[in-house]
Design a protein around this motif. Structure first.
Motif, PDB file in Angstrom:
ATOM      1  N   CYS A 186       0.875  -1.157   0.000  1.00  0.00           N
ATOM      2  CA  CYS A 186       0.000   0.000   0.000  1.00  0.00           C
ATOM      3  C   CYS A 186       0.927   1.226   0.000  1.00  0.00           C
ATOM      4  CB  CYS A 186      -0.870   0.010   1.250  1.00  0.00           C
ATOM      5  SG  CYS A 186      -2.193   1.206   1.257  1.00  0.00           S
ATOM      6  N   THR A 187       0.874   2.076  -0.979  1.00  0.00           N
ATOM      7  CA  THR A 187      -0.048   2.138  -2.110  1.00  0.00           C
ATOM      8  C   THR A 187       0.544   1.374  -3.310  1.00  0.00           C
ATOM      9  OG1 THR A 187       1.050   4.095  -2.992  1.00  0.00           O
ATOM     10  CG2 THR A 187      -0.611   4.488  -1.349  1.00  0.00           C
ATOM     11  N   THR A 188      -0.046   1.663  -4.514  1.00  0.00           N
ATOM     12  CA  THR A 188       0.507   1.089  -5.741  1.00  0.00           C
ATOM     13  C   THR A 188       1.450   2.064  -6.434  1.00  0.00           C
ATOM     14  OG1 THR A 188      -1.379   1.925  -7.015  1.00  0.00           O
ATOM     15  CG2 THR A 188      -1.577  -0.293  -6.095  1.00  0.00           C
ATOM     16  N   GLU A 189       1.808   3.140  -5.733  1.00  0.00           N
ATOM     17  CA  GLU A 189       2.556   4.221  -6.372  1.00  0.00           C
ATOM     18  C   GLU A 189       4.067   4.152  -6.144  1.00  0.00           C
ATOM     19  OE1 GLU A 189       1.040   6.634  -8.323  1.00  0.00           O
ATOM     20  OE2 GLU A 189      -0.674   5.293  -8.076  1.00  0.00           O
ATOM     21  N   ILE A 190       4.540   3.166  -5.394  1.00  0.00           N
ATOM     22  CA  ILE A 190       5.969   3.094  -5.082  1.00  0.00           C
ATOM     23  C   ILE A 190       6.742   2.527  -6.259  1.00  0.00           C
ATOM     24  CG2 ILE A 190       7.668   1.930  -3.607  1.00  0.00           C
ATOM     25  CD1 ILE A 190       5.817   2.310  -1.279  1.00  0.00           C
ATOM     26  N   ASP A 191       7.831   3.186  -6.628  1.00  0.00           N
ATOM     27  CA  ASP A 191       8.680   2.745  -7.737  1.00  0.00           C
ATOM     28  C   ASP A 191       9.637   1.670  -7.260  1.00  0.00           C
ATOM     29  OD1 ASP A 191       7.457   4.625  -9.329  1.00  0.00           O
ATOM     30  OD2 ASP A 191       8.972   6.161  -8.929  1.00  0.00           O
ATOM     31  N   GLY A 192       9.949   0.738  -8.152  1.00  0.00           N
ATOM     32  CA  GLY A 192      10.915  -0.302  -7.814  1.00  0.00           C
ATOM     33  C   GLY A 192      10.868  -1.418  -8.829  1.00  0.00           C
ATOM     34  N   ARG A 193      11.514  -2.535  -8.494  1.00  0.00           N
ATOM     35  CA  ARG A 193      11.525  -3.695  -9.385  1.00  0.00           C
ATOM     36  C   ARG A 193      11.676  -4.957  -8.558  1.00  0.00           C
ATOM     37  NH1 ARG A 193      16.811  -2.970 -13.037  1.00  0.00           N
ATOM     38  NH2 ARG A 193      15.752  -4.687 -14.113  1.00  0.00           N
ATOM     39  N   PHE A 194      11.355  -6.079  -9.167  1.00  0.00           N
ATOM     40  CA  PHE A 194      11.494  -7.359  -8.490  1.00  0.00           C
ATOM     41  C   PHE A 194      12.953  -7.816  -8.584  1.00  0.00           C
ATOM     42  CE2 PHE A 194       6.944  -7.275  -8.972  1.00  0.00           C
ATOM     43  CZ  PHE A 194       6.485  -7.949  -7.843  1.00  0.00           C
ATOM     44  N   MET A 195      13.468  -8.261  -7.442  1.00  0.00           N
ATOM     45  CA  MET A 195      14.875  -8.648  -7.352  1.00  0.00           C
ATOM     46  C   MET A 195      15.011  -9.978  -6.623  1.00  0.00           C
ATOM     47  SD  MET A 195      16.609  -5.941  -8.619  1.00  0.00           S
ATOM     48  CE  MET A 195      18.235  -5.860  -7.869  1.00  0.00           C
ATOM     49  N   GLN A 196      16.088 -10.677  -6.966  1.00  0.00           N
ATOM     50  CA  GLN A 196      16.462 -11.892  -6.242  1.00  0.00           C
ATOM     51  C   GLN A 196      17.981 -11.903  -6.107  1.00  0.00           C
ATOM     52  OE1 GLN A 196      16.176 -15.578  -8.344  1.00  0.00           O
ATOM     53  NE2 GLN A 196      15.806 -16.775  -6.501  1.00  0.00           N
ATOM     54  N   SER A 197      18.415 -11.924  -4.841  1.00  0.00           N
ATOM     55  CA  SER A 197      19.867 -11.905  -4.587  1.00  0.00           C
ATOM     56  C   SER A 197      20.540 -10.759  -5.330  1.00  0.00           C
ATOM     57  CB  SER A 197      20.504 -13.248  -4.972  1.00  0.00           C
ATOM     58  OG  SER A 197      19.922 -14.296  -4.241  1.00  0.00           O
ATOM     59  N   TYR A 198      19.901  -9.573  -5.234  1.00  0.00           N
ATOM     60  CA  TYR A 198      20.430  -8.334  -5.785  1.00  0.00           C
ATOM     61  C   TYR A 198      20.422  -8.303  -7.319  1.00  0.00           C
ATOM     62  CZ  TYR A 198      22.136  -8.235  -1.003  1.00  0.00           C
ATOM     63  OH  TYR A 198      22.220  -8.289   0.353  1.00  0.00           O
ATOM     64  N   LYS A 199      19.718  -9.249  -7.967  1.00  0.00           N
ATOM     65  CA  LYS A 199      19.618  -9.261  -9.419  1.00  0.00           C
ATOM     66  C   LYS A 199      18.146  -9.208  -9.821  1.00  0.00           C
ATOM     67  CE  LYS A 199      23.820 -12.028 -10.033  1.00  0.00           C
ATOM     68  NZ  LYS A 199      24.369 -13.308 -10.549  1.00  0.00           N
ATOM     69  N   PRO A 200      17.832  -8.588 -10.958  1.00  0.00           N
ATOM     70  CA  PRO A 200      16.433  -8.539 -11.402  1.00  0.00           C
ATOM     71  C   PRO A 200      15.878  -9.951 -11.607  1.00  0.00           C
ATOM     72  CG  PRO A 200      17.764  -6.976 -12.626  1.00  0.00           C
ATOM     73  CD  PRO A 200      18.728  -7.819 -11.841  1.00  0.00           C
ATOM     74  N   CYS A 201      14.604 -10.117 -11.328  1.00  0.00           N
ATOM     75  CA  CYS A 201      13.966 -11.424 -11.506  1.00  0.00           C
ATOM     76  C   CYS A 201      12.543 -11.218 -11.985  1.00  0.00           C
ATOM     77  CB  CYS A 201      13.983 -12.229 -10.204  1.00  0.00           C
ATOM     78  SG  CYS A 201      13.098 -11.427  -8.845  1.00  0.00           S
ATOM     79  N   ASP A 202      11.931 -12.296 -12.447  1.00  0.00           N
ATOM     80  CA  ASP A 202      10.573 -12.246 -12.988  1.00  0.00           C
ATOM     81  C   ASP A 202       9.659 -13.111 -12.120  1.00  0.00           C
ATOM     82  OD1 ASP A 202       8.226 -12.307 -14.422  1.00  0.00           O
ATOM     83  OD2 ASP A 202       9.212 -12.517 -16.370  1.00  0.00           O
TER      84      ASP A 202
END
Length: 1063
Positions: A186-202
């Motif tokens: 909460c909310t949906t307005e926070i910027d960021g990305r999905f990460m795993q062990s400091y690397k981008p992930c899907d």
């Protein structure tokens, strides 16, 4: 009633000194350091630094409504004393914030012990010394600013709100909103990305440990219960905020939404008693707390360490106490309370009251067992001593006066009030209690019988005390458990707190003058073990006890003592052997129809250097209007901080004069139980008989080969970890055989109507998608069945609905598509008994025009009472995108060269080819193809979705899997299922990963009976290339019939004319 409401608004935790707020400032927030924490004065400095920052941050996030004015830091007696430190008023267990060694499930991560419901306060916040000192924990990197973390945990503790982030396994870290994967928050307005062990992930790949990591600033001002570490966050989320960066996200499957019916955290805080009508926003320029250092040093008086508080026993000696030998039972209770419960080093006085109040004994320091005996000898024992009315208000004033004698302050002192009737005379209780609250005196109340004053529960709650009720039932042992229940509050030394192992009430009769039972003493206790047998007046009962080795203890044993006047038998064993102890009770005096009641209680201290099995049991409320709230009973089973799971926990509810009822408490995360396997067992009480008092007794027993102690593991209910990728190994060990008993207290019930069904089924909170099949277009759903009345019985029916979106299910549930029996591939929508697993396989529409299939369910009982909408689940068979990814707006290009390569008229086998388009126009690769088969070109162009979709089983050669743009696709399909059908029209449509469809391809028409003629295949490559047959197919049915009629008529006429011409 308004006075009680105002007083009760200050209560935080029953049984403790209350945390108050006045003029926007919280007073006497207690932070206690455990005695096993090594001495380090930097801890004191860092606590001050953290809380000073927290005070400023609290003032900001509460929008100028609150800050920390006074903070008490309690220093253990194992540290070196400083003469400037004042004496502590709380025990470590009663502190609001604990500084202690790591919890086995939380490690160094801060957390709040919060087992209650929405709006119920937590019990304490726990920080470790390493976290406070920032020793080898990378505090900022892992959790962010500790002052912000402190406010986050305080919000749990004070306001009863929950985390907005996800944590496995209870709450997923992301959810599907239409075609968008969003992080749980909460909310949906926070910027960021999905990460795993400091690397981008899907996250679409179901990668374990793939979590959302915000950018350093976050770009949103909310929420403190989501990501307090972000610099931009300085607010709570609220439901109807105009600013989208403050707006509560009701769609996320997090604990706040599930436990608080999707309310925003700020909505709940605004409605809290701290802010509802007082402590309005105010401009303050200095919100730095005042710090008070308190030393938990136990003084020594008369050679005895001060291990108890200053206490006044306030005993009712009115004439009504003569009924049912109440005066005798009162004296028994007071005798056992002083001799067996209060630790040496307590200071006790006795006040009696009837129509007036008087001091029976001045304050006496309990320096020895002999002093205890001399004090109890002065208790009122004769029936003639009991006369007059019930001036409770006068008694309370006299008790405070006694506590204030000799210049002493009453602050931190206790009153134990025992009364059987309603107050008579002035001053009234309600007018006295505000002065008691102001004096910081806690009042514990015991209602003797159902006629005791109705204000007793309010007095206890308003002063932070405990409320108990003795129904006078023959099988009730509640008075003994009441005394044990008060001990943790009255004792100042943890090593003086005895554990109640066994408690039972029974009645001997002429047909059953004997009673034999046993109690198991485990290896963690056994030190100074006390068996207490409390007998009815004027009885002759013999008691025998045998240890696991067969040694018998009776009235000839040195360990055996008997008070013939008060009918109390005690057996004190300095070191009780672990194992099963047997006892036998034999009445030599029971005659006729007479019943002789006996209570048996076994208590013991822990063995030296052993952490005992412990239970703490309590009620969510001591008064309940059942039209508004329902009472929940909790029991925490643990050894140290290690939870004990898979134990058998039951609560016996005394409903006199009706039969008792038993509740089985569960630690399964269902209904009112907050989290599975955290050692807290819970149940809601619904079995009311009428509007009256109810008392409760909790019993806990280990289950052989099942009960386990969690030595190490994980729990998500803790401060937000920025990277969320750390986990502790799960280790458990079997518990030995043990039993424990205690009382959670008493309950006053109002507004119950037995003639009306008042309770709906409980909300379904564990709806989940088990599997989904994009080929068969099925979704398998599972949930735990609720009951007819919450979790009791069986619901009447379900409404399982399929919505176009999660929001539709939340805001307009009844407008979503109702799933009926005909829509099921498997399973049943008939409710099973409460607690059963419910599973259905739902057929979903192939031509669903929405991005996802969203499901919710409610339960309905036979009175048409409805649960609230369950937690929601979504499934998509289309492409999904991650929050922040741009939406795909370019569909695949149109196939324009669909061609028939071969046809077998007998087997109805067709080989077709085309050039692959791309996912974006004619570049890339499409996601999938759909091949449609109809009877006419017209049908294919106008209504192809109603035609036949070629299935995988009908493809006999080649593949319909997409190739890169520009490549030749070739497949062979068998349509022999159509039997004698002669005409087939083919077309292909492609879809990209976002499920954007291409235009329908050119249409290929085949007449298998004319396959060898020149017109065997008609390819609809362009509109202008249509043959006359295709044109005919493009006409309306009426036109076609008319057209062919004219042809036939012309042909016949031409033949006749020709024939005539020939002739």
């Amino acid at each position: 009633m308004k006075m009680w409401t105002a007083l009760l608004g200050a209560v935080l935790i029953p049984g403790c000194l209350v945390l108050k707020i006045s003029n926007n400032g919280y007073e006497d927030l207690v932070v206690a350091i455990h005695k096993d924490v090594p001495e380090n004065t930097d801890i004191l400095t860092n606590i001050k630094t953290i809380i000073s920052g927290a005070s400023s941050y609290l003032y900001r996030v509460t929008r100028k409504r609150a800050y920390f004015r006074d903070v008490v830091i309690q220093i253990p007696e194992t540290w070196t004393q400083n003469d400037t430190w004042r004496r502590s008023q709380k025990t470590f267990q009663q502190a609001d914030v604990r500084i202690d060694n790591p919890h086995p499930l939380h490690g160094e991560t801060p957390y709040t012990f919060q087992p209650g419901q929405c709006r119920e306060p937590g019990l304490y916040v726990h920080f470790t010394p390493s976290y406070i000192l920032d020793h080898d924990v990378n505090r900022i990197s892992n959790w962010g600013d500790p002052s912000r973390v402190f406010v986050h945990e305080f919000a749990h503790l004070r306001y009863g709100i929950f985390d907005e982030y996800g944590y496995a396994p209870e709450y997923p870290t992301w959810y599907l909103d239409g075609d968008v994967i969003r992080p749980t928050g909460c909310t949906t307005e926070i910027d960021g990305r999905f990460m795993q062990s400091y690397k981008p992930c899907d996250p679409r790949l179901n990668t374990k440990g793939c979590v959302f990591v915000a950018t350093s600033h976050g770009n949103s001002s909310a929420s403190l219960m989501y990501m307090p570490h972000l610099e931009s966050v300085h607010d709570f989320c609220e439901t109807n905020a105009a600013d989208p960066k403050l707006r509560h996200n009701s769609l996320a499957n997090n604990e706040q939404n599930r436990r608080c019916n999707r309310e925003g955290t700020w909505d709940i805080i605004k409605g809290h008693a701290d802010f509802r009508t007082v402590n309005v926003p105010v401009d303050l320029y200095d919100v730095t707390p005042r710090y008070h250092l308190a030393y938990d040093k136990k003084e020594t008086r008369e050679g005895v360490r001060t291990c108890g508080r200053r206490i006044v026993m306030l005993l009712n000696t009115s004439e009504s106490m003569r009924k049912n030998y109440r005066f005798f039972k009162l004296t028994q209770f007071a005798d056992k309370f002083i001799k067996d419960i209060l630790p040496l080093g307590s200071e006790v006085g006795v006040v009696t009251f009837a129509s007036t109040a008087s001091t029976l004994t001045q304050m006496i320091y309990l320096s020895s067992e002999e002093v205890k005996a001399n004090l109890t000898a002065r208790l009122p024992r004769d029936e003639e001593d009991y006369t007059g009315g019930t001036a409770i208000g006068l008694g309370l004033l006299k008790a405070v006066e006694l506590l204030s004698s000799n210049g002493q302050s009453p602050a931190g002192c206790r009153i134990v009030l025992v009364v059987d009737g309603s107050e008579t005379g002035n001053p009234q209780i309600a007018s006295v209690v505000p002065d008691i609250v102001q004096a910081s005196v806690t009042v514990h109340t015991v209602a003797f019988g159902n006629a005791a004053d109705t204000h007793l529960a309010h007095v206890a709650a308003a002063t932070g005390g405990m409320y108990s009720y003795y129904s006078e039932g023959d099988n009730s042992s509640i008075l003994d458990s009441t005394a044990t229940r008060l001990l943790p509050d009255l004792s100042l030394c943890s090593d003086a707190e005895t554990t109640e192992i066994f408690s039972q009430g029974l009645a001997l009769t002429t047909s059953m003058p004997y009673f034999t039972d046993s109690v198991y003493i485990d290896s963690t206790v056994g030190n100074n073990t006390l068996f207490t047998f409390t007998l009815a007046a004027n009885t002759d009962i013999e008691v025998n006890v045998s240890d696991p080795g067969g040694e018998v203890y009776n009235r000839s044993s040195a360990e055996y003592s008997s008070d013939a006047e008060l009918q109390i038998v005690r057996l004190r064993i300095p070191f009780a052997k672990p194992g099963r102890w047997n006892f036998t009770i034999h009445s030599r005096s029971v005659t006729g129809s007479r019943l002789e009641s006996v209570t048996v209680v076994v208590r013991s201290l822990p063995m030296v250097n052993r952490s005992p099995y412990e239970i703490e049991t309590w009620l969510s409320t001591v008064t309940t209007n059942v039209t508004d709230t329902l009472p929940v009973v909790y029991t925490y089973v643990h050894r140290g901080y290690s939870p004990i799971i898979n134990a058998y926990v039951k609560v016996t509810v005394d409903r006199s004069p009706q039969p008792s009822v038993t509740l089985t408490l569960k630690d399964n995360g269902q209904v009112v139980d907050a989290r599975a396997n955290d050692g807290v067992y819970s149940a809601v009480f619904l079995d009311f008989t009428t509007n009256q008092r109810y008392s409760m007794q909790t019993s806990v027993a280990s289950v052989e080969h099942q009960t386990l102690i969690i030595i190490s593991g994980n729990s998500g209910a803790e401060a937000y970890s920025i990277f969320q990728n750390t986990s502790r190994p799960v280790r458990m060990e079997p518990a030995e055989v043990f039993t424990r008993t205690a009382s959670p207290g008493a309950l006053d019930v109002t507004e119950f109507d037995s003639s009306v069904d008042m309770f709906p089924p409980n909300d379904i909170s564990d709806l989940r998608v088990v599997t989904s099949d994009s080929g068969a277009f099925t979704v398998t759903l599972n949930w735990t069945a609720p009951g007819d009345d919450l979790n009791k019985g069986t619901a009447e029916r379900y409404e399982l609905r399929l919505g176009s979106s999660l929001r539709q299910l939340i805001e307009n549930f009844s407008t979503a598509q109702l799933i009926e029996t005909k829509d099921l591939r498997n399973g049943s929508l008939t409710p099973s008994p409460a607690g059963s697993e419910q599973r259905v396989v739902v057929n979903v529409a192939r031509d669903w025009r929405n991005s996802a299939y969203s499901f919710g369910v409610i339960a309905i009982d036979d009175a048409n009472l409805r649960s609230r909408v369950s937690n929601l689940q979504s499934v998509s068979f289309k492409h999904t995108r991650i929050q922040g990814e741009p939406k795909d707006m370019t569909p695949p290009g149109r196939i324009t060269d669909l061609t028939l390569l071969h046809c077998d008229p007998v087997s109805k086998t067709f080989t077709l080819s085309w050039t692959a388009p791309g996912g974006d126009g004619y570049t890339g690769t499409v996601s999938r193809y759909e091949m449609w088969v109809g009877a006419t070109i017209f049908d294919m162009k106008t209504n192809y979705h109603r035609m036949h979709l070629v299935s995988k089983d009908e493809i006999i050669n080649g593949s319909i899997l997409p190739l890169p743009a520009g490549k030749k696709q070739r497949i062979a399909v068998s349509l022999k299922r159509y039997g004698p059908r002669e005409i087939f029209a083919f077309a292909v449509q492609s879809y990209d990963k976002a499920e954007l469809p291409s235009e329908l391809s050119n249409v290929v028409r085949v007449n298998v009976t004319e396959y060898s003629t020149a017109l065997k295949v008609i390819e609809d490559k362009e509109e202008e290339d249509l043959s006359w047959i295709g044109l005919a197919e493009g006409l309306t049915a009426a036109a076609v019939i008319t057209f062919f009629g004219i042809i036939i008529f012309v042909a016949v006429k031409w033949k006749i004319i020709g024939q005539k011409h020939v002739i």
